[in-house]
Each structure stands twice: as structure tokens, then as C-alpha cells.
Design an enzyme around this catalytic site. Structure first.
Site, mmCIF file in Angstrom:
data_model
loop_
_atom_site.group_PDB
_atom_site.id
_atom_site.type_symbol
_atom_site.label_atom_id
_atom_site.label_comp_id
_atom_site.label_asym_id
_atom_site.label_seq_id
_atom_site.Cartn_x
_atom_site.Cartn_y
_atom_site.Cartn_z
ATOM 1 N N THR A 25 -46.952 64.011 15.705
ATOM 2 C CA THR A 25 -46.948 65.082 14.721
ATOM 3 C C THR A 25 -45.508 65.418 14.342
ATOM 4 O O THR A 25 -44.668 65.622 15.219
ATOM 5 C CB THR A 25 -47.642 66.333 15.294
ATOM 6 O OG1 THR A 25 -49.007 66.015 15.569
ATOM 7 C CG2 THR A 25 -47.583 67.490 14.317
ATOM 8 N N ASN A 177 -56.301 64.437 23.325
ATOM 9 C CA ASN A 177 -55.420 65.600 23.179
ATOM 10 C C ASN A 177 -56.122 66.890 22.778
ATOM 11 O O ASN A 177 -55.498 67.787 22.201
ATOM 12 C CB ASN A 177 -54.301 65.298 22.179
ATOM 13 C CG ASN A 177 -53.381 64.199 22.650
ATOM 14 O OD1 ASN A 177 -53.649 63.528 23.652
ATOM 15 N ND2 ASN A 177 -52.291 63.978 21.937
ATOM 16 N N TYR A 179 -58.580 67.564 20.544
ATOM 17 C CA TYR A 179 -59.046 67.793 19.184
ATOM 18 C C TYR A 179 -60.554 67.555 19.086
ATOM 19 O O TYR A 179 -61.219 67.339 20.088
ATOM 20 C CB TYR A 179 -58.220 66.961 18.210
ATOM 21 C CG TYR A 179 -56.752 67.338 18.296
ATOM 22 C CD1 TYR A 179 -56.330 68.629 17.952
ATOM 23 C CD2 TYR A 179 -55.802 66.451 18.783
ATOM 24 C CE1 TYR A 179 -55.003 69.007 18.069
ATOM 25 C CE2 TYR A 179 -54.474 66.825 18.906
ATOM 26 C CZ TYR A 179 -54.081 68.102 18.556
ATOM 27 O OH TYR A 179 -52.777 68.488 18.689
ATOM 28 N N ARG A 226 -58.182 56.478 20.007
ATOM 29 C CA ARG A 226 -57.282 56.956 21.059
ATOM 30 C C ARG A 226 -58.041 57.897 21.985
ATOM 31 O O ARG A 226 -58.736 58.812 21.518
ATOM 32 C CB ARG A 226 -56.082 57.681 20.457
ATOM 33 C CG ARG A 226 -54.934 57.876 21.448
ATOM 34 C CD ARG A 226 -53.771 58.616 20.840
ATOM 35 N NE ARG A 226 -52.500 58.191 21.437
ATOM 36 C CZ ARG A 226 -51.441 58.973 21.567
ATOM 37 N NH1 ARG A 226 -51.481 60.233 21.159
ATOM 38 N NH2 ARG A 226 -50.326 58.511 22.101
ATOM 39 N N ASN A 234 -54.075 71.167 25.149
ATOM 40 C CA ASN A 234 -54.988 71.971 24.324
ATOM 41 C C ASN A 234 -56.220 72.420 25.106
ATOM 42 O O ASN A 234 -57.352 72.351 24.614
ATOM 43 C CB ASN A 234 -55.395 71.215 23.055
ATOM 44 C CG ASN A 234 -54.314 71.249 21.998
ATOM 45 O OD1 ASN A 234 -53.578 72.223 21.875
ATOM 46 N ND2 ASN A 234 -54.209 70.180 21.210
ATOM 47 N N ARG A 317 -41.466 59.038 21.554
ATOM 48 C CA ARG A 317 -40.158 59.666 21.347
ATOM 49 C C ARG A 317 -39.000 58.671 21.203
ATOM 50 O O ARG A 317 -38.086 58.927 20.411
ATOM 51 C CB ARG A 317 -39.893 60.669 22.469
ATOM 52 C CG ARG A 317 -40.850 61.855 22.417
ATOM 53 C CD ARG A 317 -40.579 62.882 23.487
ATOM 54 N NE ARG A 317 -41.566 63.951 23.426
ATOM 55 C CZ ARG A 317 -41.480 65.079 24.114
ATOM 56 N NH1 ARG A 317 -40.458 65.294 24.920
ATOM 57 N NH2 ARG A 317 -42.429 66.006 24.002
#
Length: 359
Positions: A25, A177, A179, A226, A234, A317
Site C-alpha cells: 500500500t 492481512n 481484509y 495471497r 487487522n 520494502r
């Protein structure tokens, strides 16, 4: 000889190396529309084998965060088309990650008329950032009706079709994650008593129906997913049947045949590690390609590829801070450190200004 950098294949796709740019994101899509700054960012990283985009909303209801892109309107499709063209010109293939945020959102971040929907009316712990009013508690979502579940499946399908129109090589369903897809899988966020709740056979029904519907629309060779077993992001706490449930998912996904499963381990960022035994289950049970991600540097990526533990390695990253990461890893050049303060801001700083070796 390095196994990271030679060409390989992902289903029918030829990839220029074994490195995947993981979805991250970045919050640069003003008004939810992909733009020229985003095209520059992704093109800079076009020496990856595969780029998976940031999470992208399939519908207004799925747009939980500020400034995340969508793939549900003509201007969004056109914006992504410019990005896929730029990435393909540099050799990488590109999948869009379709992310419906579900209960992880806030009305201040959604387009007019959109709603916060989830499997059950259970608010997530914590807060959501908004541009309008700063941090706000996660709201109690509206529990989805049967009709709304079917509508959400149709939104995923249309988003996948739009992605193909926009020039993407495929789509990744975001089942990780915390969602919407994972909200159906996990028992803390799914307290339904109908055919989508209760035992794992019911809690997995939504993800499997979405997967089947999307594969039917664009082809299974264009669909990946994924997953984040043992992920706690979360408000997704660990529970006793985790390994059993995710083994069932691996089996059911293998029976349907998406081109890949992308297994994420966030232990490098403080989450519980995904046990090696769980990763081995996915490797054994799922016959498609397996992508592993989570805190990789070059040596561990080489080791896991050489040991047959995965087919591709996804890196987040390091790619964020090093647009030419394959070249840096290949030549053992120094790498730039990422600046966390600019991860989610709205301009080029910390986005397109990281230096490459040739600059």
C-alpha cells in the site's frame, strides 16, 4: 550460480527472473485513480520478474483506506493501462492485487453511497487513518446479506475483467492481512450461522466461490491468491484450528487450480512466524506455483529457491527503497534503507526519488 536471476515461468508467463515485487500500500492514488506518478514508480521497478500491485479496490464498498486505487471505473482502468504499458516496456509481468477491505475501513475514506460491509457486525480493534479527520475507531460494519455476498463476488469478477482490459497479466486475490476474504475465513470476524459461517467448510466458501468465479471469467492461469496463516494484522488473532483450517484451504485451492498461492509470513514485522511445517504443507498439497514472502534478503531467497521450498520469492520494502533491486542483489551493491515516514504520504518523496545505481 545464482538461482534468483535466470528466467523462469509462472504458468504460461515467461518471467525475466525469480523475484517478485510484493504488493505494498502506497496511498498515492488521489481520488482513487491511478496516475502518472504511480506509472513512474512501477516502471522504475520493472526489472522484477513479476510486479504485484498495491491492494486495489474492486468496488466503492471495498475502498477502505484513503488514496488507494480502484479498478471499477473507466478512468481507473485507463490509469492502470498507462501503468501496465510502462511496466511491460521494462520487461516485468504485472498482476493487480484485488483487495476488498471489508470491515477495515471508514466512511470518510469511501466514495459517496458506499458502505462498510463484512461477514458479521463485529468491529475490528484499532483505528483507521482518514485524511479528513485523522485517526478514527474502526466502525461496526454491516453484516452482509446473502444477496450482498453474491454482489461482492460479482464485483470481484468485474474487477478481474477490468484488469485484463487494463493490460494486466493476471490478478491476485487478497485473502490475507485481515481484509474481506480473510474476514470470512477467520472465526473471530465471521460469526455467521448460515452457509458461510461455522465450520471451515462454510467459512472457506466465500474465498472458494470468488476464486472459481474469477477463474471462470478470465482463466485460471491469470489468477493467484495471497494468504496469511498465522498473520494477526487487522485484528486476526491466532486460534487453535489454524493449521487444520489452512491445510483445508490449500487442498481446496489445489482442486480448483489457480496459477499460484502467495504465502506471506510477517514475522519480520513482529507477527508470529508461519511454521515451516505449514509452509511445507502448502508446498506438498498445492501443485501450482508457490510464492513465499516475508523479510527476505538475497541469501535466504537463494536458499529457499535452491531448496525447492518455493518457486518465486516476493520482496516488499527492499523493492520500495531500491527500484533496481535485482541489479543490486546480483552485484552485491549496497541497498537503500526505506523511509517509513513516507510510506503512505501523497507525493514523490519516498516514492520515486530513491536513487538507482545508474544515477
Amino acid at each position: 550460480m545464482s538461482i534468483l536471476f535466470p528466467p523462469t515461468r509462472l504458468g504460461p508467463l515467461a518471467l525475466q527472473n525469480h523475484l517478485v515485487m510484493a504488493p505494498m500500500t502506497r496511498c498515492r492514488a488521489i481520488g482513487g485513480i491511478p496516475n502518472a506518478l504511480m506509472a513512474e514508480y512501477y516502471a522504475q521497478r520493472g526489472t522484477a520478474g513479476l510486479i504485484i500491485t498495491e491492494g486495489t479496490a474492486p468496488s466503492p464498498n471495498g475502498s477502505g483506506y484513503p488514496r488507494i486505487p480502484g479498478i471499477f471505473s473507466p478512468p481507473q482502468v485507463e490509469g492502470w493501462k498507462r501503468i501496465t504499458d510502462a511496466v511491460h516496456a521494462n520487461g516485468a509481468k504485472m498482476f493487480i492485487q484485488i483487495m476488498h477491505c471489508g470491515r477495515i475501513g471508514h466512511a470518510l475514506n469511501l466514495p459517496a453511497g458506499a458502505r462498510i460491509l463484512a461477514p458479521s457486525a463485529v468491529a475490528a480493534a484499532g483505528e483507521m487513518v482518514t485524511d479528513a479527520e485523522g485517526m478514527k475507531p474502526h466502525p461496526v460494519p454491516q453484516a452482509m446479506s446473502g444477496e450482498e455476498i453474491q454482489a461482492a463476488i460479482a464485483e470481484f469478477v468485474q474487477a478481474a475483467r477490468n484488469a485484463v482490459t487494463a493490460g494486466f497479466d493476471g490478478i491476485e486475490l487478497h485473502g490475507a492481512n485481515g481484509y474481506l476474504i480473510e474476514q470470512f475465513i477467520r472465526p473471530n470476524s465471521n460469526r455467521r450461522i448460515d452457509g458461510y459461517g461455522g465450520p471451515i467448510e462454510n467459512r472457506a466458501r466465500f474465498v472458494l466461490e470468488v476464486t472459481e468465479a474469477v477463474m471462470g471469467a478470465i482463466g485460471k492461469e491469470k489468477v493467484g491468491i495471497r494468504l496469511s496463516p498465522f498473520g494477526v494484522f487487522n485484528d486476526m488473532p491466532l486460534y487453535d484450528a489454524m493449521e487444520v483450517d489452512y491445510t483445508y484451504l490449500a487442498q481446496q485451492l489445489d482442486a480448483r487450480g489457480p496459477v499460484y498461492i502467495h504465502l506471506v509470513d510477517h514475522s519480520s514485522m513482529g507477527a508470529p512466524p508461519v511454521p515451516d511445517a505449514m509452509k511445507a504443507v502448502f508446498r506438498k498439497v498445492f501443485k501450482g506455483s508457490l510464492i513465499l514472502s516475508g523479510g527476505y534478503e538475497a541469501e535466504r531467497a537463494e536458499s529457499d529457491l535452491a531448496g525447492g521450498r518455493c518457486d518465486l520469492v516476493a520482496v516488499g520494502r527492499p523493492f520500495l527503497a531500491n527500484p533496481d533491486l535485482p541489479a543490486r542483489w546480483r552485484t552485491r551493491a549496497p541497498v537503500n534503507a526505506p523511509d517509513m515516514a513516507t510510506f503512505y504520504t501523497s507525493g514523490p518523496i519516498g516514492y520515486t526519488d530513491y536513487p538507482a545505481l545508474t544515477r
